[in-house]
Scaffold this motif. Structure first.
Motif, PDB file in Angstrom:
ATOM      1  N   LEU A   1     -64.508  10.347 -17.079  1.00 46.59           N
ATOM      2  CA  LEU A   1     -64.654  10.376 -18.476  1.00 46.59           C
ATOM      3  C   LEU A   1     -63.309  11.055 -19.223  1.00 46.59           C
ATOM      4  N   GLY A   2     -62.716  12.035 -18.429  1.00 49.17           N
ATOM      5  CA  GLY A   2     -61.680  12.632 -18.999  1.00 49.17           C
ATOM      6  C   GLY A   2     -61.024  13.557 -18.063  1.00 49.17           C
TER       7      GLY A   2
ATOM      8  N   GLY B   1     -54.164   6.383 -19.747  1.00 49.13           N
ATOM      9  CA  GLY B   1     -54.816   6.071 -20.863  1.00 49.13           C
ATOM     10  C   GLY B   1     -56.018   7.044 -20.707  1.00 49.13           C
ATOM     11  N   ILE B   2     -56.169   7.979 -19.841  1.00 49.67           N
ATOM     12  CA  ILE B   2     -57.439   8.587 -19.824  1.00 49.67           C
ATOM     13  C   ILE B   2     -57.336   9.906 -20.856  1.00 49.67           C
ATOM     14  N   PRO B   3     -58.357  10.347 -21.485  1.00 58.10           N
ATOM     15  CA  PRO B   3     -58.417  11.412 -22.356  1.00 58.10           C
ATOM     16  C   PRO B   3     -58.215  12.533 -21.429  1.00 58.10           C
ATOM     17  N   PHE B   4     -57.411  13.439 -21.923  1.00 57.77           N
ATOM     18  CA  PHE B   4     -57.251  14.832 -21.285  1.00 57.77           C
ATOM     19  C   PHE B   4     -56.894  15.945 -22.400  1.00 57.77           C
ATOM     20  N   ALA B   5     -57.180  16.998 -21.647  1.00 64.43           N
ATOM     21  CA  ALA B   5     -56.580  18.274 -22.616  1.00 64.43           C
ATOM     22  C   ALA B   5     -55.771  19.087 -21.615  1.00 64.43           C
ATOM     23  N   VAL B   6     -54.958  19.946 -21.994  1.00 66.30           N
ATOM     24  CA  VAL B   6     -54.009  20.814 -21.290  1.00 66.30           C
ATOM     25  C   VAL B   6     -54.450  22.166 -21.487  1.00 66.30           C
ATOM     26  N   ALA B   7     -54.484  22.994 -20.325  1.00 65.03           N
ATOM     27  CA  ALA B   7     -55.128  24.256 -20.288  1.00 65.03           C
ATOM     28  C   ALA B   7     -54.072  25.188 -19.663  1.00 65.03           C
ATOM     29  N   VAL B   8     -53.341  26.077 -20.388  1.00 63.14           N
ATOM     30  CA  VAL B   8     -52.514  27.007 -19.860  1.00 63.14           C
ATOM     31  C   VAL B   8     -53.294  28.185 -19.293  1.00 63.14           C
ATOM     32  N   ASN B   9     -53.161  28.332 -17.936  1.00 60.11           N
ATOM     33  CA  ASN B   9     -53.760  29.272 -17.077  1.00 60.11           C
ATOM     34  C   ASN B   9     -53.207  30.651 -17.359  1.00 60.11           C
ATOM     35  N   ALA B  10     -54.088  31.608 -17.928  1.00 57.40           N
ATOM     36  CA  ALA B  10     -53.429  33.128 -18.224  1.00 57.40           C
ATOM     37  C   ALA B  10     -53.370  34.001 -16.914  1.00 57.40           C
ATOM     38  N   PHE B  11     -52.529  33.584 -16.064  1.00 52.65           N
ATOM     39  CA  PHE B  11     -52.255  34.583 -15.009  1.00 52.65           C
ATOM     40  C   PHE B  11     -52.003  35.950 -15.240  1.00 52.65           C
ATOM     41  N   ASP B  12     -52.685  36.937 -14.549  1.00 49.17           N
ATOM     42  CA  ASP B  12     -52.602  38.317 -15.237  1.00 49.17           C
ATOM     43  C   ASP B  12     -52.959  38.538 -16.585  1.00 49.17           C
ATOM     44  N   GLY B  13     -53.792  37.758 -17.095  1.00 47.62           N
ATOM     45  CA  GLY B  13     -54.148  37.809 -18.606  1.00 47.62           C
ATOM     46  C   GLY B  13     -53.035  37.295 -19.647  1.00 47.62           C
ATOM     47  N   GLN B  14     -51.769  36.907 -19.288  1.00 51.25           N
ATOM     48  CA  GLN B  14     -50.690  36.612 -20.108  1.00 51.25           C
ATOM     49  C   GLN B  14     -50.047  35.233 -19.591  1.00 51.25           C
TER      50      GLN B  14
ATOM     51  N   GLU C   1     -65.107  16.764 -25.660  1.00 55.66           N
ATOM     52  CA  GLU C   1     -65.004  16.365 -27.064  1.00 55.66           C
ATOM     53  C   GLU C   1     -64.085  15.363 -27.568  1.00 55.66           C
ATOM     54  N   VAL C   2     -62.976  15.422 -26.715  1.00 55.32           N
ATOM     55  CA  VAL C   2     -61.652  14.493 -26.970  1.00 55.32           C
ATOM     56  C   VAL C   2     -62.250  13.128 -26.267  1.00 55.32           C
ATOM     57  N   ALA C   3     -62.959  13.288 -25.179  1.00 51.20           N
ATOM     58  CA  ALA C   3     -63.532  11.940 -24.565  1.00 51.20           C
ATOM     59  C   ALA C   3     -64.509  11.137 -25.397  1.00 51.20           C
ATOM     60  N   LEU C   4     -65.324  11.930 -25.807  1.00 47.81           N
ATOM     61  CA  LEU C   4     -66.296  11.350 -26.627  1.00 47.81           C
ATOM     62  C   LEU C   4     -65.649  10.935 -28.014  1.00 47.81           C
ATOM     63  N   SER C   5     -64.607  11.383 -28.611  1.00 46.32           N
ATOM     64  CA  SER C   5     -64.144  11.267 -29.791  1.00 46.32           C
ATOM     65  C   SER C   5     -63.261   9.647 -29.536  1.00 46.32           C
ATOM     66  N   ASN C   6     -62.426   9.902 -28.331  1.00 46.75           N
ATOM     67  CA  ASN C   6     -61.773   8.533 -28.171  1.00 46.75           C
ATOM     68  C   ASN C   6     -62.742   7.408 -28.114  1.00 46.75           C
ATOM     69  N   ALA C   7     -64.084   7.568 -27.543  1.00 47.55           N
ATOM     70  CA  ALA C   7     -64.810   6.618 -27.261  1.00 47.55           C
ATOM     71  C   ALA C   7     -65.541   6.099 -28.617  1.00 47.55           C
ATOM     72  N   GLU C   8     -65.728   7.024 -29.489  1.00 47.29           N
ATOM     73  CA  GLU C   8     -66.342   6.729 -30.713  1.00 47.29           C
ATOM     74  C   GLU C   8     -65.224   5.786 -31.575  1.00 47.29           C
ATOM     75  N   GLU C   9     -63.950   6.125 -31.317  1.00 49.55           N
ATOM     76  CA  GLU C   9     -62.786   5.464 -32.097  1.00 49.55           C
ATOM     77  C   GLU C   9     -62.715   4.048 -31.645  1.00 49.55           C
ATOM     78  N   ALA C  10     -62.907   3.773 -30.219  1.00 47.58           N
ATOM     79  CA  ALA C  10     -62.780   2.675 -29.441  1.00 47.58           C
ATOM     80  C   ALA C  10     -63.793   1.800 -30.053  1.00 47.58           C
ATOM     81  N   THR C  11     -64.932   2.265 -30.186  1.00 47.83           N
ATOM     82  CA  THR C  11     -66.360   1.574 -30.472  1.00 47.83           C
ATOM     83  C   THR C  11     -66.050   0.874 -31.813  1.00 47.83           C
ATOM     84  N   ALA C  12     -65.669   1.887 -32.700  1.00 44.40           N
ATOM     85  CA  ALA C  12     -65.201   1.560 -34.310  1.00 44.40           C
ATOM     86  C   ALA C  12     -64.353   0.472 -34.366  1.00 44.40           C
ATOM     87  N   THR C  13     -63.283   0.249 -33.637  1.00 44.93           N
ATOM     88  CA  THR C  13     -62.344  -0.541 -33.654  1.00 44.93           C
ATOM     89  C   THR C  13     -62.674  -1.880 -32.984  1.00 44.93           C
TER      90      THR C  13
END
Length: 204
Positions: free
Chosen positions: A114-115, A139-152, A192-204
Motif C-alpha cells: 500500500l505504501g 508511483g508507490i505512496p511513501f513518506a521519508v523518515a529521517v532517523n535521529a541517530f543519537d537523538g539528533q 494516511e498518504v496512501a489512503l489520501s492517494n487512493a481517495e484522489e484516484a477514486t474521485a478522478t
C-alpha cells in the motif's frame, strides 16, 4: 403443552461474527545501515523474521562502515514483522536490503504494498537517493523518515528535502527507529498518504 417458537425466535440474539483486521502490506526501505531492521524490530508484535548475515572482510570493503563501525551484520534478503494498529487494521512490514547488490529483490518485496517508509541517515544522504527514486518511479505512496541517530540529525528538514529532491507533497519527518511509538507514528503517516492517494484516484 409444548410451546413452539416462532421462526424469528432468537434471530436477534445471535452474537455478531467479529471480522478479522484488514491486512495491509507496507515496505520499509532505505540505504545500508539506516535503521530498517531496528525499526521493524521495534514495532513488530511478533518476533521479527530477519535475514541477517555477518559482514565479512570482503563485504566491509564494499559497504561503507565509516559511520557505523559497530555494525557487524547486514540484511541480505528482507526483514518481516507485523503490528495490529487497531481491531480493523493489521500492517505487515517488509524491510528491504540496503545494499545495491541486493536491489533485484525490491520488485518482489514491494509487490502489493500500500505504501512505503523510506528511512534516511542525514550523515550519508548519498545512500538514500536510490530508495527515493525507486518509489517515485514506481508511483508507490511513501513518506521519508529521517532517523535521529543519537537523538539528533545533521541537517534540517528543508535541507534534506532539497538535497534528495523530495517533492513537496511527500511527507518528511524525523523519527527514532529504536522507539515503538515513533515508528508507529511514522507508519501512520505513510498510511494516511496512501489512503489520501487512493481517495484522489477514486474521485478522478
Amino acid at each position: 403443552m409444548v410451546s413452539v417458537p416462532s421462526p424469528t425466535h432468537g434471530a436477534h440474539s445471535a452474537t455478531p461474527v467479529e471480522q478479522p483486521p484488514l491486512p495491509v502490506k507496507m515496505v520499509i526501505a532505505g540505504g545500508f545501515g539506516v535503521g530498517k531492521t531496528t525499526a521493524v524490530g521495534s514495532i513488530s508484535q511478533i518476533r521479527p523474521l530477519t535475514t541477517e548475515a555477518a559482514i565479512t572482510e570482503v563485504a566491509a570493503g564494499v559497504d561503507d562502515l565509516t559511520l557505523t563501525p559497530g555494525k557487524t551484520t547486514t540484511t541480505v534478503a528482507m526483514d518481516f514483522g507485523c503490528i495490529t494498529i487497531d481491531p480493523t487494521l493489521k500492517l505487515y512490514l517488509f524491510g528491504t536490503p540496503g545494499q545495491d547488490r541486493f536491489g533485484f529483490m525490491w520488485d518482489d518485496l514491494v509487490e502489493g504494498a500500500l505504501g512505503g517508509l523510506v528511512i534516511v541517515d542525514t550523515r550519508r544522504l548519498d545512500d538514500c537517493y536510490a530508495a527515493v527514486d525507486y518509489f517515485e518511479h514506481k508511483g508507490i505512496p511513501f513518506a521519508v523518515a529521517v532517523n535521529a541517530f543519537d537523538g539528533q540529525v545533521e541537517h534540517d528538514l528543508d535541507e534534506v528535502r532539497w538535497a534528495l529532491d523530495i517533492a513537496q507533497h511527500v511527507p518528511l519527518i524525523v523519527f527514532d527507529a529504536r522507539k515503538t511509538g515513533s515508528v508507529r507514528d511514522a507508519l501512520l503517516v505513510v498510511l494516511e498518504v496512501a489512503l489520501s492517494n487512493a481517495e484522489e484516484a477514486t474521485a478522478t
